[in-house]
Scaffold this active site. Structure first.
Site, PDB file in Angstrom:
ATOM      1  N   GLY A 195      88.315  54.420  33.595  1.00 51.47           N
ATOM      2  CA  GLY A 195      89.357  55.009  32.780  1.00 51.47           C
ATOM      3  C   GLY A 195      89.093  56.451  32.385  1.00 51.47           C
ATOM      4  O   GLY A 195      88.015  57.011  32.634  1.00 51.47           O
ATOM      5  N   HIS A 196      90.089  57.046  31.739  1.00 55.34           N
ATOM      6  CA  HIS A 196      90.040  58.451  31.359  1.00 55.34           C
ATOM      7  C   HIS A 196      88.912  58.725  30.358  1.00 55.34           C
ATOM      8  O   HIS A 196      88.565  57.875  29.534  1.00 55.34           O
ATOM      9  CB  HIS A 196      91.382  58.887  30.766  1.00 55.34           C
ATOM     10  N   ASN A 197      88.357  59.917  30.454  1.00 53.86           N
ATOM     11  CA  ASN A 197      87.326  60.426  29.533  1.00 53.86           C
ATOM     12  C   ASN A 197      85.973  59.741  29.673  1.00 53.86           C
ATOM     13  O   ASN A 197      85.077  59.998  28.872  1.00 53.86           O
ATOM     14  CB  ASN A 197      87.764  60.323  28.065  1.00 53.86           C
TER      15      ASN A 197
END
Length: 371
Positions: free
Chosen positions: A261-263
């Site tokens: 996922g993001h980050n």
């Protein structure tokens, strides 16, 4: 080495860090499973007594085996012994890969923006699309139907198999391998509601307290940055960061069907097996191993060298050097004790049922008048 397809036994031993016995001049042209051996030039891989039992053909003159395994005297004219078979295979098998016959250049059907820069010795396959200001480093190979987003940069020696999709601004280090249909740089799964929604209020009880309404999309402005020598398996996806970058560290190896996922920030030399899901904003240390189908909740930190067993669910931070399993993930020994406890439940229930019947029998005897 002698040629692209045939190799002397003594040269092979030196290349893979093994030791040869017998006739080092024997030439082999195909490593194979013992059951598949059929010619004198085959090199069966015999790493156990069971594997030797599967070798029914008398044809092979040489064998690759493990230190300490007893083989019948005189069965082979030559052999190589190694201490770590899988590591030896990592050195051996590339020698027998078919040679790629790719001429550098851009296929006529490729769509390349005029501002993109492609190294002269790179290969760009058919129907590949390269966006504005993208940079393709020396020796890169892009198979057919690859998409390189605007402003993306590929370091030297990258290999992108068919169907790979890179969004805008994706950065690949040197020697990165992306297998079929990898997707890097899609938007993260980020949404918000004007008032607290069902997920945010789910800790207040066993029933939904509020409803999700007017779900607003949060776009992702960050990048995906992949370190040198990273390999990502088929159909895996890594989302770009919301405002910062999603980062995969040098040397990390990722299996098929993995979602990051993001980050997220993944450290160096990690091993992430198939169907692992890592939610947004996780911090994964160096040399972490995530077994197949492990799930990591958002904003979790996992320390260096930790091993998460297959199908585990990690919902809290983990210190360095742990081996954990289960859902929620717990130390391995505790997890195994719980599994053993579950296996005993049926027997324990039967014993309790038997004790209950005995107690009821004693009570009936006590209440019965003397005869």
């Amino acid at each position: 080495m002698s040629s692209a397809s045939r190799h002397r036994l003594d040269a092979l031993a030196a290349h893979i860090g093994g030791r040869w016995e017998g006739d080092g001049g024997i030439e082999v042209d195909r490593p194979c499973e013992p059951a598949d051996a059929r010619s004198a030039a085959d090199l069966p891989l015999v790493f156990s007594a069971q594997a030797f039992g599967q070798l029914t053909s008398p044809a092979p003159r040489a064998v690759l085996t493990v230190e300490g395994l007893a083989l019948p005297a005189g069965r082979f004219a030559g052999l190589i012994r190694v201490s770590r078979p899988r590591y030896a295979l990592a050195k051996l098998l590339p020698l027998f890969l078919p040679e790629a016959r790719l001429q550098p250049g851009v296929h006529p059907s490729a769509i390349v923006d005029a501002s993109a820069r492609i190294a002269p010795d790179a290969f760009v396959g058919p129907f590949t699309q390269i966006g504005a200001r993208a940079e393709i480093g020396a020796g890169c190979i892009l198979d057919g139907n690859v998409t390189i987003g605007e402003g993306s940069r590929l370091g030297p020696g990258c290999r992108l198999h068919a169907g790979v999709r890179l969004g805008p601004g994706v950065i690949l280090g040197a020697g990165v391998i992306l297998h079929f249909n990898v997707c890097l740089g899609a938007d993260g799964f980020s949404y918000a509601t004007p008032e607290p929604g069902s997920v945010e209020t789910s800790t207040l009880g066993d029933r939904v307290q509020t409803r999700n309404q007017a779900i607003e999309r949060i776009p992702s402005l960050g990048r995906v940055v992949i370190g040198d020598d990273v390999e990502i398996g088929a159909n895996s996806a890594v989302d770009r960061g919301t405002v910062g970058d999603t980062v995969i560290g040098r040397g990390t190896k990722i299996d098929d069907l993995v979602m990051i996922g993001h980050n997220c920030r993944i450290g160096e030399d990690c091993l992430i097996a198939g169907q692992v899901g890592i939610a947004g904003s996780c911090q994964i240390g160096n040399r972490v191993v995530l077994g197949g189908q492990a799930g990591i909740a958002d904003h979790v930190t996992i320390g260096d060298d930790t091993v998460v067993m297959a199908s585990s669910g990690v919902g809290r931070d983990l210190a360095s050097g742990l081996v954990v399993g289960g859902t929620p993930a717990m130390p391995r020994q505790q997890f195994l004790e719980q599994l053993l406890g579950l296996a005993r439940l049926k027997r324990i229930a039967e014993e309790i049922r038997g004790l209950g019947e005995r107690v009821r029998g004693l009570e009936r005897s006590k209440d019965r008048p003397d005869t």
